[in-house]
Write an enzyme that holds these catalytic residues in place. Structure first.
Site, PDB file in Angstrom:
ATOM      1  N   ARG A  76       0.843  -1.192   0.000  1.00 58.59           N
ATOM      2  CA  ARG A  76       0.000   0.000   0.000  1.00 58.59           C
ATOM      3  C   ARG A  76       0.886   1.254   0.000  1.00 58.59           C
ATOM      4  NH1 ARG A  76      -5.160   1.701  -0.976  1.00 58.59           N
ATOM      5  NH2 ARG A  76      -6.140   2.813   0.732  1.00 58.59           N
ATOM      6  N   THR A 124     -10.296   0.301  -9.261  1.00 54.87           N
ATOM      7  CA  THR A 124      -9.188  -0.454  -8.685  1.00 54.87           C
ATOM      8  C   THR A 124      -9.139  -1.673  -9.591  1.00 54.87           C
ATOM      9  OG1 THR A 124      -9.440   0.353  -6.406  1.00 54.87           O
ATOM     10  CG2 THR A 124      -8.619  -1.863  -6.597  1.00 54.87           C
ATOM     11  N   THR A 168      -4.372  -0.754  -6.922  1.00 58.74           N
ATOM     12  CA  THR A 168      -5.175   0.424  -7.200  1.00 58.74           C
ATOM     13  C   THR A 168      -4.354   1.686  -7.330  1.00 58.74           C
ATOM     14  OG1 THR A 168      -7.109   1.672  -6.427  1.00 58.74           O
ATOM     15  CG2 THR A 168      -5.569   0.953  -4.746  1.00 58.74           C
ATOM     16  N   ASN A 199      -6.499   4.198  -6.751  1.00 63.57           N
ATOM     17  CA  ASN A 199      -7.683   4.751  -6.091  1.00 63.57           C
ATOM     18  C   ASN A 199      -8.734   5.104  -7.135  1.00 63.57           C
ATOM     19  OD1 ASN A 199      -9.369   5.383  -4.055  1.00 63.57           O
ATOM     20  ND2 ASN A 199      -8.539   7.396  -3.643  1.00 63.57           N
ATOM     21  N   ASP A 253      -7.905   8.269   0.680  1.00 69.37           N
ATOM     22  CA  ASP A 253      -8.364   7.155   1.524  1.00 69.37           C
ATOM     23  C   ASP A 253      -8.064   7.386   3.002  1.00 69.37           C
ATOM     24  OD1 ASP A 253      -9.745   5.589  -0.216  1.00 69.37           O
ATOM     25  OD2 ASP A 253      -8.138   4.166  -0.613  1.00 69.37           O
ATOM     26  N   SER A 300      -7.698   0.962   3.620  1.00 68.37           N
ATOM     27  CA  SER A 300      -8.192   0.471   2.329  1.00 68.37           C
ATOM     28  C   SER A 300      -9.373  -0.471   2.541  1.00 68.37           C
ATOM     29  CB  SER A 300      -7.071  -0.294   1.623  1.00 68.37           C
ATOM     30  OG  SER A 300      -7.551  -0.931   0.464  1.00 68.37           O
ATOM     31  N   GLY A 354     -13.599  -1.721  -6.577  1.00 66.78           N
ATOM     32  CA  GLY A 354     -14.916  -1.166  -6.245  1.00 66.78           C
ATOM     33  C   GLY A 354     -14.938  -0.310  -4.998  1.00 66.78           C
ATOM     34  N   GLY A 355     -13.763   0.178  -4.545  1.00 68.74           N
ATOM     35  CA  GLY A 355     -13.755   1.066  -3.376  1.00 68.74           C
ATOM     36  C   GLY A 355     -14.483   0.430  -2.212  1.00 68.74           C
TER      37      GLY A 355
HETATM   38  N1  GLY Z   1      -8.567   3.015  -2.952  1.00 67.55           N
HETATM   39  C1  GLY Z   1      -9.568   2.127  -2.602  1.00 67.55           C
HETATM   40  C2  GLY Z   1      -9.206   1.248  -1.470  1.00 67.55           C
HETATM   41  O1  GLY Z   1      -8.045   1.012  -1.248  1.00 67.55           O
HETATM   42  O2  GLY Z   1     -10.066   0.799  -0.779  1.00 67.55           O
END
Ligand code: GLY
Length: 570
Positions: free
Chosen positions: A103, A380, A398, A400, A422, A451, A472-473
């Site tokens: 990340r 993502t 991702t 984002n 985020d 995330s 899909g966030g």
């Molecule tokens: N950027 C979306 C997530 O990491 O949940």
């Protein structure tokens, strides 16, 4: 699987008794791609093909995952990336499991209130668009780590296919052409000079070929120098120059300091015979999924049936409670003491779910207070890989938003993420997904933002069973949850489980997003009578997954109805 309405005698509880679940006869079942020796399922056919070719060259799941990752960075720049980050969960044939956190991190110069104005309010779009929105990328370090720990083929061999795609070019699908065109104004606004993805002559069309020459050169540096090809030397120079020109924060020192983290995955059982292996914080995904499954286990979901009104109501109520926990308790464990033991304690979850009523939704204020706007872009990308030895990797990555902060590093040919959004830029203030957060997810230098990515592997009776994940966030968690239940409780083939229309609730905003066609009118009416506010939407999230069938073969299911995805198996 279809919902069949057998009869209606009025609304109310009695209605649900007349809604039954109908399973098509065995011969009519919809199946994904079947393979015996390996499977790669991603959102782009060319990336899946690259992964498959690596398996066929004798590579294992890690080699194929790295090759697929870099191929997606070329052919799916919407979310595939070098300038972003992600998570991978693996289960090796010998039962060994692990997870890799690559990340992004907040740059050293980032600070808690950096997106607030003088009145302490978030400045619109500052954490979303442009140079200041970018976190320090983790993608290349993650792939180097993954390959060093688990790969078998030479590094150069797994990076090369992406370089070939970038140099030779690839043909745009309709979705890809539309995505470029839709983002044209954003590209023009965010970049300090025109980028090659904005055509001067006309809009992009399906069938056009696009070449990525700067990106090919960056990938060649990564191929030849590994980590140093991105975090040092010319690529690091280009990133720092881009940041300085656009008043961003990332420095060469930030890049040099970036390191991925191997973390112990979260595990939990479901209905005794399944073990679920998923991503720990800084993802909220694994915690939330395990909480949701603990909740579901207490109900006869299978007997009620897929998308039966009582099933949907119960799942929604569980989701509302779990997302409220997410907002308060989850953040980067390197900076915040996440109360994992509490959140995963069955007694805690039983207590939390005890006030779920079968005849009415619980008022949101009784779950927890909050206030948010609406959900926006949810891009993502996820892919799943399994090899003939039974090794498997579930990887979600991702930028984002689509194309991240929309800034392409000049000379580098890759987009930077807008992952800083985020973080909780202000306690209680929603991010682009409508998610709220607090202290646990506040901005701190070098911290990772929370995330929802939920790369997950499920064992059945101790053996590899399901490899699953999705973009899909905020809808990632509920998307994975539904596909897992569709397979484990509703007996769907994997392709049926992936195709099935989905719904989503995240506590706040207090409404249920329902994909068009997901629920028959009768179920919608019943849910409305229970107090739920339904909002119809197009596609929620695009699951790409692999199931191990009873005979040991793989079923690969790409989310064809929602994406260009492809399951490539042999
Ligand atoms: N950027 C979306 C997530 O990491 O949940």
């Amino acid at each position: 699987m279809r919902i069949r309405v057998l009869g209606l005698t009025g609304i109310g509880l009695v209605l649900s008794l007349f809604i039954s679940c109908h399973r098509p006869p065995a011969g009519a079942r919809v199946q994904g791609t079947i393979g015996r020796q390996g499977m790669v399922v991603s959102t782009h056919p060319l990336a899946s093909d690259v992964g498959l070719a690596i398996l066929q060259q004798g590579g294992n799941a890690a080699d194929a995952a790295v090759a697929t990752f870099f191929a997606l960075a070329v052919v799916f720049p919407e979310a595939g990336n070098l300038g972003g980050g992600g998570f991978a969960v693996y289960r090796w044939q010998n039962g060994q499991i692990g997870s890799l956190d690559f990340r992004e991190k907040a740059p050293a110069r980032a600070s808690r209130d950096m997106y607030l104005d003088a009145k302490g309010e978030p400045i619109k779009n500052l954490s979303l668009r442009g140079h200041l929105a970018a976190g320090v990328p983790g993608a290349v370090d993650g792939m180097v780590e993954l390959h060093q720990k688990l790969g078998r083929l030479p590094w150069q061999q797994v990076v090369q296919p992406a370089i070939d795609l970038a140099r030779q070019g690839h043909v745009l699908t309709e979705i890809a052409a539309n995505n470029f065109n839709r983002s044209r104004a954003d590209f023009e606004a965010a970049n300090l000079s025109p980028i090659y993805l904005v055509r001067a002559d006309r809009a992009w069309q399906k069938g056009d070929t696009v070449r990525h020459l700067d990106l090919a050169r960056t990938l060649e540096r990564v191929r030849d120098q590994g980590r140093a090809g991105f975090y040092e030397g010319p690529t690091a120079d280009l990133i720092e120059q881009e940041m300085q020109a656009g008043k961003g924060l990332i420095t060469k020192a930030d890049l040099a300091a970036y390191r991925s983290a191997w973390r112990a995955p979260l595990t939990g059982t479901y209905r005794k015979k399944y073990r679920v292996i998923s991503m720990p914080p800084p993802s909220s995904g694994g915690v939330a999924l395990l909480q949701l499954l603990q909740g579901a286990e207490a109900y006869p979901i299978s007997k009620w049936g897929h998308n039966h009104s009582q099933t949907v109501h119960t799942m929604i109520e569980l989701e509302r409670r779990v997302y409220a926990d997410r907002a308060t308790h989850l953040g980067d464990p390197d900076f915040y003491k996440v109360p994992l033991a509490m959140l995963l304690d069955p007694a805690y979850n039983r207590g939390r779910n005890a006030n779920i009523s079968p005849v009415a939704k619980t008022p949101s204020q009784q779950i927890k207070e909050g206030r948010v706007d609406r959900i926006e872009s949810t891009e993502t990308t996820h892919f799943s890989v399994a090899d003939r030895e039974g090794n498997a990797i579930s990887l979600t990555t991702t930028l984002n938003g689509y194309y991240g902060c929309k800034v392409m590093v000049r000379g580098g040919g890759f987009f930077l993420n807008n992952e800083m959004d985020d973080f909780s830029v202000k306690p209680g203030s929603p991010n682009q997904f409508g998610l709220v957060g607090g202290e646990a997810n506040a901005i701190v230098s070098h911290k990772r933002m929370l995330s929802s990515m939920t790369p997950t592997i499920v064992e059945k009776n101790g053996k590899l069973h399901l490899v699953v994940g999705t973009p899909g966030g905020s809808t990632i968690i509920t998307g994975v949850y539904q596909v897992v239940l569709n397979v484990l409780d509703h007996g769907m083939t994997l392709q049926e489980a992936v195709n099935a229309r989905r719904f989503h609730h995240q506590w706040l905003p207090d409404n249920v997003l329902v994909e068009r066609g997901a629920l028959p009118d009768s179920v919608r009416q019943r849910l409305t009578a229970l107090g739920h506010q339904l909002i119809e939407v197009g596609n929620l999230c695009k699951v790409d997954a692999i199931l191990v069938r009873p005979d040991g073969s793989f079923e690969g299911a790409a989310d064809h109805t929602r994406s260009d995805g492809k399951a490539a198996g042999w």
